[in-house]
Scaffold this active site. Structure first.
Site, PDB file in Angstrom:
ATOM      1  N   GLU A 281       0.804  -1.220   0.000  1.00 43.79           N
ATOM      2  CA  GLU A 281       0.000   0.000   0.000  1.00 43.79           C
ATOM      3  C   GLU A 281       0.840   1.275   0.000  1.00 43.79           C
ATOM      4  O   GLU A 281       0.817   2.046   0.965  1.00 43.79           O
ATOM      5  CB  GLU A 281      -0.949   0.015   1.206  1.00 43.79           C
ATOM      6  CG  GLU A 281      -1.933  -1.133   1.206  1.00 43.79           C
ATOM      7  CD  GLU A 281      -2.798  -1.176   2.470  1.00 43.79           C
ATOM      8  OE1 GLU A 281      -2.621  -0.336   3.360  1.00 43.79           O
ATOM      9  OE2 GLU A 281      -3.635  -2.083   2.558  1.00 43.79           O
TER      10      GLU A 281
ATOM     11  N   GLU B 270      -5.059  -8.424   0.987  1.00 46.04           N
ATOM     12  CA  GLU B 270      -5.646  -8.016   2.265  1.00 46.04           C
ATOM     13  C   GLU B 270      -7.112  -7.694   2.052  1.00 46.04           C
ATOM     14  O   GLU B 270      -7.477  -7.044   1.062  1.00 46.04           O
ATOM     15  CB  GLU B 270      -5.005  -6.734   2.837  1.00 46.04           C
ATOM     16  CG  GLU B 270      -3.723  -6.922   3.554  1.00 46.04           C
ATOM     17  CD  GLU B 270      -3.198  -5.613   4.143  1.00 46.04           C
ATOM     18  OE1 GLU B 270      -4.006  -4.756   4.562  1.00 46.04           O
ATOM     19  OE2 GLU B 270      -1.967  -5.456   4.168  1.00 46.04           O
TER      20      GLU B 270
HETATM   21  O1  IFM Z   1      -3.628  -2.836   9.425  1.00 44.59           O
HETATM   22  C1  IFM Z   1      -3.627  -2.346   8.134  1.00 44.59           C
HETATM   23  C2  IFM Z   1      -2.498  -2.978   7.331  1.00 44.59           C
HETATM   24  O2  IFM Z   1      -1.274  -2.784   7.925  1.00 44.59           O
HETATM   25  C3  IFM Z   1      -2.459  -2.359   5.963  1.00 44.59           C
HETATM   26  N1  IFM Z   1      -3.733  -2.418   5.316  1.00 44.59           N
HETATM   27  C4  IFM Z   1      -4.882  -1.964   6.066  1.00 44.59           C
HETATM   28  C5  IFM Z   1      -4.920  -2.629   7.420  1.00 44.59           C
HETATM   29  C6  IFM Z   1      -6.143  -2.145   8.212  1.00 44.59           C
HETATM   30  O3  IFM Z   1      -6.077  -0.770   8.395  1.00 44.59           O
END
Ligand code: IFM
Length: 474
Positions: free
Chosen positions: A186, A372
């Protein structure tokens, strides 16, 4: 899991799974995984030769994280990893996305790797493999060594070069244990939360610096791809970008244009150069001189070097509208309804389908992994000792069905890594936001699988039984 309580067993029986025919739509090699990140779970901040990262500095600065929480101890995974991996096996998961910590591996962000850190990660990865767990390893999940921030951080081009050196050394040291690498997690968060809104480390608030950071993160990715190819030619490489489903508040042209600006500055600025080889006209016009002034000849060839899979992290649908007072992008935004997670984020499974279809149609034909997806809810340990997170069970069911819909619509999705394995340090929100399928009692470090862990385990078992060849009876 062997230790499911009778009450949890009843709740599980009442919680529908995914219909077998929908599950069967997924490719045979589909991965049902879990995801974590080093700073969020490891702890041991001052052990094993680890150096400070921007998140140590940020979280130790009063007022910047909820309750002043920091990752010094987190889930103490650094010491508890064997039991944690056993638990993962118990949940039935054989695909684990984790990150290695840059500031543990290279205290100051350059030079030879820290031997103790290499030993730690080799033991962890060997432990995973011995248990039949396939690791998917992210090289950068936000823990920039503080000395590199002191030297200018991501707005400075040299940081991208340091990252490529770190990637080369790390892959040379660990590459025999890892088949799949992710360069960055990200980069939107690193650039825009880190350098524009200041909500994340290092907490700067400067639009031009954020845009420069975005380009240098893209460059870091491209340079690292080349470094990984040199160090481990057989490895598969990708990047995990957050892809948000952005909608205009009205059909009016001003709101539609505002949504397009937000899309340019959050999705396209990262997807365009990696998958299409250039920043689109829309991205160039929205980010303007702040972007154009840092792009050098040859950068886009580096950034657009072929990768092997696309990582998509997805959390939200966001509504955008035109607002002349709304900062450099002249817009307002809010989560779409229903915004029911404890973060106030939307729960709209169709958004994940939309995002996957969009990535496949507009950006890349590569296999996609949902690297994710998950939600924080107000989970608690009830008097019977259970965590009955029905909302997360519903969430997982809805979003996994959304993945099957994308597959049915022709998208090549190969995996889903739920965020997260364990409750953990949720950055500026500290420990109050719980995303885990496994509850962590931070006072004792006890792990308690939530109902969602049992649900995920059953789903994986159902999937496995679909894949078994039919028994031939005499
Ligand atoms: O916890 C985070 C992760 O580190 C990166 N993506 C989003 C998640 C939730 O905010």
């Amino acid at each position: 899991m062997s230790n499911i309580s009778p009450r949890q067993r009843t709740r599980l029986a009442e919680s529908p799974s995914i219909a077998p025919e929908r599950l069967a739509a997924l490719p045979a090699d589909f991965r049902f995984g879990l995801s974590t990140a080093a700073y969020q779970i490891e702890g041991a901040a001052h052990e094993g030769g680890r150096g400070p990262s921007i998140w140590d500095t940020f979280s130790h600065t009063p007022g910047l994280t909820a309750n002043g929480d920091n990752g010094d101890v987190a889930c103490d995974h650094y010491h508890r990893w064997p039991a944690d991996l056993d638990l993962m096996v118990d949940v039935g998961v054989r695909d684990y996305r984790l990150s290695v910590s840059w500031s543990r591996l290279q205290q100051s962000g350059f030079g030879p790797l820290n031997g103790e850190a290499v030993e730690f990660y080799r033991a962890l990865l060997e432990g995973a493999r011995e248990r039949g767990i396939r690791p998917l390893v992210t090289l950068y999940h936000w823990d920039l060594p503080q000395p590199l921030e002191d030297a200018g951080g991501w707005p400075v081009r040299a940081t991208a070069e340091r990252f490529a050196e770190y990637a080369a050394r790390t892959v040379a040291a660990l590459g025999d244990l890892v088949d799949d690498w992710i360069t960055l997690n990200e980069p939107w968060c690193s650039a825009f939360l880190g350098y524009h809104t200041g909500a994340h480390a290092p907490g700067r608030r400067n639009w031009a610096e954020a845009v420069a950071a975005a380009h240098h993160l893209n460059l870091a990715h491209g340079l690292a791809v080349a470094a990984i190819r040199d160090a481990a030619p057989e490895a598969l490489v990708g990047i995990a970008n957050i892809v948000t489903d952005i909608r205009p508040r009205t059909d009016g042209p001003a709101d539609i244009a505002a949504a397009a600006r937000l899309d340019a500055a959050s999705n396209r600025v990262f997807l365009d150069p990696v998958y299409l080889g250039d920043y689109s006209a829309q991205v160039r016009s929205v980010l303007g001189d702040a972007l154009i002034s840092v792009v050098r000849a040859g950068d886009l060839d580096v950034i657009g070097a072929p990768t092997d899979f696309a990582g998509v992290n997805h959390y939200q649908r966001v509504i955008a509208w035109h607002d002349d007072e709304g900062g450099p992008l002249r817009l307002g935004e809010r989560p779409a309804e229903p915004a029911t997670t404890s973060f106030g984020w939307s729960v709209i499974p169709e958004s994940l389908t939309e995002v996957l279809v969009r990535v496949a149609r507009e950006f890349t034909a590569l296999p996609i992994h949902v690297t994710e997806n998950g939600a924080s809810f107000h989970d608690y340990l009830d008097p019977a000792g259970d965590v009955v997170d029905l909302a997360r069970v519903e969430y997982l069911r809805g979003y996994l069905e959304a993945v099957t819909t994308a597959v049915e619509r022709g998208v090549d999705v190969r995996g889903y890594y739920a965020w997260s394995f364990l409750d953990n340090f949720e950055w500026a929100e500290g420990y109050g936001k719980r995303f885990g399928l496994v509850f962590v009692d931070y006072a004792t470090q006890r792990r308690i699988p939530k109902l969602s862990a049992h649900w995920y385990q059953r789903l994986i078992a159902e999937r496995m039984s679909q894949l078994q060849p039919a028994r031939i009876t005499a």
